[in-house]
Design an enzyme around this catalytic site. Structure first.
Site, PDB file in Angstrom:
ATOM      1  N   ASN A   1      -4.683   2.037 -16.183  1.00 15.77           N
ATOM      2  CA  ASN A   1      -3.673   3.082 -16.059  1.00 15.77           C
ATOM      3  C   ASN A   1      -2.575   2.660 -15.099  1.00 15.77           C
ATOM      4  OD1 ASN A   1      -5.191   5.330 -17.484  1.00 15.77           O
ATOM      5  ND2 ASN A   1      -6.624   4.898 -15.808  1.00 15.77           N
TER       6      ASN A   1
ATOM      7  N   HIS B   1      -5.338   9.999   3.325  1.00 13.61           N
ATOM      8  CA  HIS B   1      -4.337   8.964   3.571  1.00 13.61           C
ATOM      9  C   HIS B   1      -4.198   8.656   5.055  1.00 13.61           C
ATOM     10  CE1 HIS B   1      -1.987  12.724   3.989  1.00 13.61           C
ATOM     11  NE2 HIS B   1      -1.289  12.049   4.905  1.00 13.61           N
TER      12      HIS B   1
ATOM     13  N   ASP C   1      -1.582   7.816   8.141  1.00 20.96           N
ATOM     14  CA  ASP C   1      -0.216   7.891   8.648  1.00 20.96           C
ATOM     15  C   ASP C   1       0.003   6.718   9.594  1.00 20.96           C
ATOM     16  OD1 ASP C   1       0.107  10.259   7.304  1.00 20.96           O
ATOM     17  OD2 ASP C   1      -0.021  11.542   9.069  1.00 20.96           O
TER      18      ASP C   1
ATOM     19  N   HIS D   1       5.789   6.354  10.352  1.00 18.60           N
ATOM     20  CA  HIS D   1       5.952   7.562   9.551  1.00 18.60           C
ATOM     21  C   HIS D   1       6.833   8.587  10.266  1.00 18.60           C
ATOM     22  CE1 HIS D   1       5.153  10.936   6.979  1.00 18.60           C
ATOM     23  NE2 HIS D   1       4.304  11.517   7.786  1.00 18.60           N
TER      24      HIS D   1
END
Length: 528
Positions: free
Chosen positions: A332, A343, A345, A349
């Site tokens: 995919n 997630h 950081d 960021h």
């Protein structure tokens, strides 16, 4: 610490504060005096294996004792050796080769004046001044430590640590290796024994120290949770300094070893530890906990108010699935923002971390991706108050139960927020903004400035509390953490499966060039 500050070594140890020692064996007061220019937390005079005598101990403590606490590692567990060290003006003693609670109790008795013990009053320095004042101070200040450095001592570690009057337990790593039969070829039995003593001390509520050969090893031990470590010893400093000078002058490569061999033995030990790690994971002695949400189109993504740009949700587009587009393979295309699902950081960021060259996902030092973790359980508070804030007092209360947060650790806030399966309930948007628990600005500042954490992790969609836009500074888990080059983890799950201490996180992000963050698979290694 000075008396004017009202904090002396025994009180510092009792607060589980990190203590760095200089270990002095060469029997030269001048070297001890020079060492004090580097401001150690305390100095240890080794009267067991060092070149010290009664007179030179007295001579060293004279000018040194007013500038830093001095402990004496006495030659033996005897009232005479312990009493003479304290009479010389030492602030405490470290007594070697303790194997039973009865031996530990004898140490306490010899080191403390009646009625707590049986120490005899005397000594040139105490008697030559105000002995009444000395006696009163000694009752409160005298540090009593015992060394565990044999296999039998390891087995009795918890009982030894629970002995009334013991201020800390100290592991003698060299003799322990010999006792375990793994010297000079150090193997996993040695590390297992050290961690067993550490766990026993934590259970007993007593600080644990350990001998280390040099500063790098001391830092690693402190990250493991050892409260008291040896930062340097005079033999290695002197011999290493001479070797380095000759190396620079001659251009030759000069290999320096510490007294217990830090070259081949250390490499062998490291290889053995890696082999043991694989073995204990496969055997189930260490279990792995997945702290990661599954990425799917419904995975919640943080919502920003207009006019700010939004992150795209996670999506997949099928390329082929065993068909005419590709008869033997399935794959995919995926699309999502860097800060989607579970997630990391990166410091860059946030605007406060934008100038840090090591603040991107491809430049963060990789050794930061494996680090210990502590879990502060706020699940009950979060269930009662959706806007609950963790304050410094809550962190200190946690430390009173579990010990000081080790340097370089992840601090994870458990709220059970990840158990909210409905994305709208997870984001929990209200008229005044999100109602989501998190840290106060003061708590973030405390962790950054006073605990030197690796980073901060939460179960919510972002590392800040839902109402953090109104804090000062706004969004402190971003503003302060990333400004100090710390990391963030968001949308974690399964924190209820981790112990308060003892877990190790693996948090490697995708290596995105100039990446501000990345979805990642967060794994925790936990003792079974």
């Amino acid at each position: 610490m000075t008396d004017a500050e009202g904090i002396y070594l025994r009180r510092q140890i009792g607060r589980n504060a990190s203590v760095g020692l200089f270990w002095m064996s060469m029997g030269t007061p001048a070297i001890v005096e020079l060492a004090l220019e580097s401001h150690p937390d305390a100095v240890v005079i080794d009267a067991q294996h060092g070149l010290w005598e009664r007179r030179t101990i007295e001579e060293a403590i004279g000018p040194v004792g007013t500038r830093a606490p001095v402990l004496v590692r006495v030659a033996e567990n005897s009232a005479l050796a312990i009493g003479q060290a304290l009479d010389a003006g030492a602030e405490g003693v470290i007594v070697p080769l303790i194997e039973t609670p009865a031996e530990a109790a004898a140490v306490v008795s010899a080191a403390r004046f009646p009625p707590q013990g049986s120490r005899s009053g005397g000594g040139v320095r105490p008697l030559g001044r105000n002995f009444a004042a000395y006696y009163q101070a000694a009752v409160e200040r005298t540090v009593v430590a015992v060394m565990i450095e044999t296999a039998q001592g390891v087995q009795q570690a918890e009982a030894i640590a629970r002995t009334p009057g013991i201020d800390f337990v100290f592991i003698g790593t060299g003799d322990l290796a010999i006792s375990l039969g793994c010297f000079p070829e150090i193997d996993g039995r040695h590390e297992e024994a050290c961690l067993k003593v550490l766990a026993a001390c934590r259970k007993a509520g007593v600080p644990c120290g350990i001998f280390t050969g040099q500063a790098e090893a001391a830092l690693k031990r402190r990250q493991q949770g050892f409260d008291i470590v040896v930062v340097a010893n005079d033999i290695d400093i002197v011999s290493g300094g001479f070797a380095e000078a000759m190396k620079r002058f001659s251009g030759r490569s000069t290999k320096v070893q510490s007294g217990y061999g830090q070259s081949k033995e250390s490499k062998d030990m490291s290889a053995a530890l890696l082999t043991q790690l694989v073995s204990v994971i496969s055997s189930g002695q260490i279990r792995m906990v997945d702290l990661t949400q599954t990425l799917r189109p419904s995975t919640p993504v943080i919502q920003l108010p207009p006019p700010f740009a939004q992150s795209d949700p996670f999506s997949t587009t099928e390329i082929s699935r065993y068909d005419e587009r590709g008869p033997a393979w399935y794959w995919n295309n995926i699309a999502c923002g860097e800060h989607t699902g579970t997630h990391l950081d990166a410091p860059c960021h946030w605007v406060t971390g934008q100038h840090n060259a090591n603040g991107y996902t491809d430049t963060i030092p990789i050794d930061r991706f494996i680090a210990p973790a502590v879990v502060i359980d706020c699940s009950k508070e979060a269930a009662a108050d959706e806007k609950f804030l963790l304050e410094p007092a809550g962190i200190e209360a946690w430390e009173a139960r579990h010990g000081r947060i080790p340097d370089g650790s992840w601090v994870l806030m458990r709220t059970d927020w990840s158990k909210r399966e409905d994305p709208s309930a997870f984001l929990n948007m209200k008229e005044d903004g999100p109602h989501v628990p998190g840290p106060s600005a003061a708590a973030v500042k405390f962790l950054v400035e006073q605990r030197n954490v690796n980073g901060w992790g939460v179960e919510a969609v972002g590392t800040d509390a839902g109402q953090a836009f109104a804090f000062e500074p706004a969004f402190p888990a971003h503003h302060l953490m990333h400004g100090a080059n710390k990391l963030g983890l968001a949308s974690l799950c399964n924190l209820d499966k981790l112990p308060p201490t003892g877990a190790v996180l693996i948090t490697a992000p995708l290596k995105i060039e100039k990446g501000s963050g990345s979805p990642l698979r967060v794994l925790a290694l936990v003792p079974a």
